[in-house]
Design a protein around this motif. Sequence first.
Motif, short mmCIF file in Angstrom:
data_model
loop_
_atom_site.label_atom_id
_atom_site.label_comp_id
_atom_site.label_asym_id
_atom_site.label_seq_id
_atom_site.Cartn_x
_atom_site.Cartn_y
_atom_site.Cartn_z
N UNK A 1 0.83 -1.21 0.00
CA UNK A 1 0.00 0.00 0.00
C UNK A 1 0.86 1.26 0.00
N UNK A 2 1.95 1.24 0.80
CA UNK A 2 2.83 2.41 0.89
C UNK A 2 3.57 2.66 -0.43
N UNK A 3 4.05 1.59 -1.07
CA UNK A 3 4.76 1.77 -2.35
C UNK A 3 3.80 2.23 -3.45
N UNK A 4 2.58 1.70 -3.44
CA UNK A 4 1.58 2.11 -4.44
C UNK A 4 1.21 3.58 -4.26
N UNK A 5 1.03 3.98 -3.00
CA UNK A 5 0.68 5.38 -2.72
C UNK A 5 1.80 6.32 -3.16
N UNK A 6 3.06 5.94 -2.87
CA UNK A 6 4.19 6.77 -3.27
C UNK A 6 4.30 6.86 -4.79
N UNK A 7 4.11 5.73 -5.47
CA UNK A 7 4.21 5.71 -6.93
C UNK A 7 3.16 6.62 -7.56
N UNK A 8 1.93 6.57 -7.05
CA UNK A 8 0.87 7.42 -7.60
C UNK A 8 1.10 8.91 -7.30
N UNK A 9 1.71 9.20 -6.14
CA UNK A 9 2.04 10.60 -5.83
C UNK A 9 3.10 11.13 -6.80
N UNK A 10 4.07 10.29 -7.12
CA UNK A 10 5.13 10.71 -8.04
C UNK A 10 4.60 10.90 -9.47
N UNK A 11 3.55 10.14 -9.83
CA UNK A 11 2.98 10.29 -11.16
C UNK A 11 2.29 11.65 -11.34
N UNK A 12 1.90 12.26 -10.22
CA UNK A 12 1.26 13.58 -10.29
C UNK A 12 2.27 14.70 -10.46
N UNK A 13 3.54 14.34 -10.35
CA UNK A 13 4.62 15.33 -10.56
C UNK A 13 5.07 15.27 -12.01
N UNK A 14 5.45 16.38 -12.56
CA UNK A 14 5.89 16.41 -13.96
C UNK A 14 7.17 15.58 -14.12
N UNK A 15 7.36 14.97 -15.30
CA UNK A 15 8.56 14.14 -15.54
C UNK A 15 9.86 14.89 -15.30
N UNK A 16 9.88 16.18 -15.61
CA UNK A 16 11.09 16.96 -15.42
C UNK A 16 11.44 17.07 -13.94
N UNK A 17 10.43 17.36 -13.09
CA UNK A 17 10.68 17.45 -11.64
C UNK A 17 11.01 16.08 -11.06
N UNK A 18 10.39 15.05 -11.63
CA UNK A 18 10.60 13.69 -11.12
C UNK A 18 12.05 13.24 -11.28
N UNK A 19 12.69 13.70 -12.34
CA UNK A 19 14.08 13.30 -12.61
C UNK A 19 15.05 13.89 -11.58
N UNK A 20 14.64 14.96 -10.93
CA UNK A 20 15.51 15.59 -9.93
C UNK A 20 15.22 15.10 -8.52
#
Length: 399
Positions: A28-47
């Motif tokens: 549940x924790x990994x799924x929640x984190x993954x979905x939170x990161x998907x809401x961030x733009x790919x450019x911000x995610x890379x940093x």
Amino acid sequence: MKRVTTTLKLKFLDLNAVKAEMFNQTVCATTELANELLRISPKERKALTTAKVVTPLKSALSNQVIRVLKGKAGQRVKHFKVFWPEVNNQNWKLHKVGSTYSVSFPTIQGDKRVPLEVSSSYYAERLERILAEQDCERGTLKLMKLRGCWYAVVSITWEVPEVKSTERLGVDRGQNRLAVAATRWGRAVFFGGGEVAYRRRRFQKRRAQLQQAGKYRALKRLERKEARWMRAVNHTVSRRIVRFANAVNADVWMEDLSGIRQSRQSQKARSDAGKSRHTWSYYDLEWKVAYKLEMAGRTLHKRPAAYTSKTDHRTGLIGKRSGHLFTGQDGYCCDADWNAAILLRKTRSVMNIAQWDGFSCPLSLKEAVSVMGTVGSGDGVFGNPLNSMNPSQLQAVGS
């Protein structure tokens, strides 16, 4: 030496409710984190780094989630229903006490060591390789729940000595027969497809009933059941083909069926699950044969599929095919799939898929013309085949 990567699906031994709940919380924790990161733009995610995210997960787990979503998965997926926890090779360890194997890896409550259920010599042999660290590299470990049971899914890479094959084994695939494997002496193994077609139609009928009743969850379960069953069939067929190849010391030659589903097929055949090419799992069988051959130190070769079942393996002349029967220009009759399998493994003078070695066959050939004698002139190329990666150079072919 060939480097082969495979996956071990290791079931946990006598897993209690407390650990099962801990695994659920980790997922549940990994799924929640993954979905939170998907809401961030790919450019911000890379940093991103683990220091910039808020999560109850240990850094080994959260770092792997970030690493995955920085790649192609983060570009393709919009939302994860389940994101299975995964750690790299530095963050899990294999142990053995007596005859019991166990694996330790990070969870939401810290590192935990859980015993494994190892019931076959196949898994035991590979686990011993991991412990010995001889010619074996550990990959990632993924925690997964499959049909109510928890597993540690581990990838490993090891070196397999290459075997020098002295023969070629031709394998022709189809629907009436799943596969026919033949040697140059005519020795062959047939894998009938009648039972598969029958069960495909049974599944199709049941799917229609469930869809009409609006039972969509049951429909999904049935589709997964059919897929598991077909994979099991292909595992059995591929294992026997590779066993046959080892027995005759041969590499395997298959026709290239890329784009076969785009070839013409009547509406009546398309609507029949036993005949439709869209339900024909030819690629799954090819992939299973390929990796089993790699594990045996052998190689899978692919050749153009055009006219393999209509070309006489003795003379190279195009004949006629009617059902399972092939008839040559001189009246010679034999099994069409057997004829194709022999042609697939030939070089220039003996039975059919490897006889096409080194050239592509144009579709404009006449029935009375020798296909083997025509290549090297006109549209065919001898020695340097057309570039299979350039669709503009190729024509759609079918067996």
